[in-house]
Design an enzyme around this catalytic site. Structure first.
Site, PDB file in Angstrom:
ATOM      1  N   LEU A  17       0.823  -1.206   0.000  1.00 11.81           N
ATOM      2  CA  LEU A  17       0.000   0.000   0.000  1.00 11.81           C
ATOM      3  C   LEU A  17       0.858   1.257   0.000  1.00 11.81           C
ATOM      4  O   LEU A  17       0.503   2.269  -0.614  1.00 11.81           O
ATOM      5  CB  LEU A  17      -0.930  -0.001   1.213  1.00 11.81           C
ATOM      6  CG  LEU A  17      -1.914  -1.173   1.330  1.00 11.81           C
ATOM      7  CD1 LEU A  17      -2.751  -1.034   2.610  1.00 11.81           C
ATOM      8  CD2 LEU A  17      -2.813  -1.271   0.108  1.00 11.81           C
ATOM      9  N   TYR A 172      -1.417  -8.230  16.585  1.00 15.34           N
ATOM     10  CA  TYR A 172      -1.669  -7.360  15.430  1.00 15.34           C
ATOM     11  C   TYR A 172      -2.897  -6.487  15.656  1.00 15.34           C
ATOM     12  O   TYR A 172      -2.861  -5.269  15.468  1.00 15.34           O
ATOM     13  CB  TYR A 172      -1.839  -8.206  14.169  1.00 15.34           C
ATOM     14  CG  TYR A 172      -2.065  -7.390  12.917  1.00 15.34           C
ATOM     15  CD1 TYR A 172      -1.027  -6.641  12.373  1.00 15.34           C
ATOM     16  CD2 TYR A 172      -3.309  -7.358  12.297  1.00 15.34           C
ATOM     17  CE1 TYR A 172      -1.229  -5.878  11.224  1.00 15.34           C
ATOM     18  CE2 TYR A 172      -3.523  -6.603  11.151  1.00 15.34           C
ATOM     19  CZ  TYR A 172      -2.481  -5.860  10.621  1.00 15.34           C
ATOM     20  OH  TYR A 172      -2.682  -5.099   9.496  1.00 15.34           O
TER      21      TYR A 172
END
Length: 266
Positions: A17, A172
């Protein structure tokens, strides 16, 4: 804020990204400083970034190394003096994934060291980079034509895992939850300097991070999407970054990019 004629730092900008965001900003006339700890990836990107190579520069920077990171930020500021392209903000896209249940199959705790590493990169690294960039933005002179008094934009990259973490995503999901929670208080802290802060919470995107997933897992994730029923594309993320930079009213927000997905247990 106009992208054209401004300089933006993109951490994790040599892949995924971050790389697509680098290309999007450069295609709109922005100068982009890629921060990445992977020097080989940085060199590879620089050799492939044509026709934007004059607008992009690679800086080796590990977000967990505070001294190296500050040197890199100062090097970007020096670059802006050379180009006369004022610092405009940062897209904090550097991050790592580690999947493990809090207890393993034998009932023993999973690795605390690995948990700390995820937090160091995703949370402390994000805070460290953003605080350094914010301090430099605060010192930038205001454009006389800027009626809102805007100096810059900070884009944080969280995840839908912050809100709907999967099994094995305590580290995460927890790290991305912390990043999302930074957006509003950071925006309030920096308002007096005309610096906006926006967090993105991407769903499942087609990147190198998701490429190794088994087809069965991918199919289950796609089934949770409403529309469109596919993984997100990096260019869709990058275009949203571009839109947020240019829209001054967007501030202190967490923006989901997920096809209306609400992830259930896999």
């Amino acid at each position: 804020m106009k992208i054209d004629g401004r300089t933006f730092i993109v951490s994790g900008g040599a892949s995924g990204l971050g790389l697509r965001t680098t290309q999007e900003l450069a295609s709109n006339g922005g100068y982009v400083a890629i921060f990445d700890r992977d020097e080989e990836a940085g060199e590879r990107v620089m050799s492939q970034i044509f026709p934007y190579f004059k607008l992009v520069r690679f800086f080796k920077a590990d977000v967990t190394d505070a001294e190296q990171l500050e040197r890199a930020v100062d090097a970007v500021v020096a670059w802006t003096k050379e180009t006369s392209k004022q610092l405009g903000g940062v897209v904090s896209a550097a991050g790592i994934v580690w999947a493990a249940k809090i207890l393993d199959r034998s009932g023993k705790p999973s690795s605390l060291s690995a948990f700390k590493t995820v937090m160091e990169v995703n949370v402390i690294g994000t805070y460290s980079l953003c605080s350094l960039v914010a301090s430099r933005l605060a010192a930038e002179p205001l454009d006389k034509l800027n009626v809102d008094g805007e100096r810059g934009v900070i884009v944080l990259v969280s995840s839908v895992s912050a809100l709907e973490g999967q099994t094995g995503q305590v580290a995460y999901g927890g790290s991305k939850g912390a990043v999302a929670s930074m957006a509003l208080p950071m925006a309030r802290d920096l308002a007096q300097w005309g610096i906006r802060v926006v967090a993105f919470a991407p769903g499942v995107f087609d990147t190198a991070m998701t490429a190794p997933m088994p087809k069965k897992t991918k199919d289950k994730l796609i089934a949770m999407l409403e529309f469109p029923r596919r993984f997100g594309r990096a260019d869709e993320f990058a275009k949203m970054v571009s839109s947020v930079i240019q829209n001054v009213i967007i501030n202190g927000a967490i923006i989901r990019l997920d096809g209306a997905a609400r992830l259930g247990k896999l």
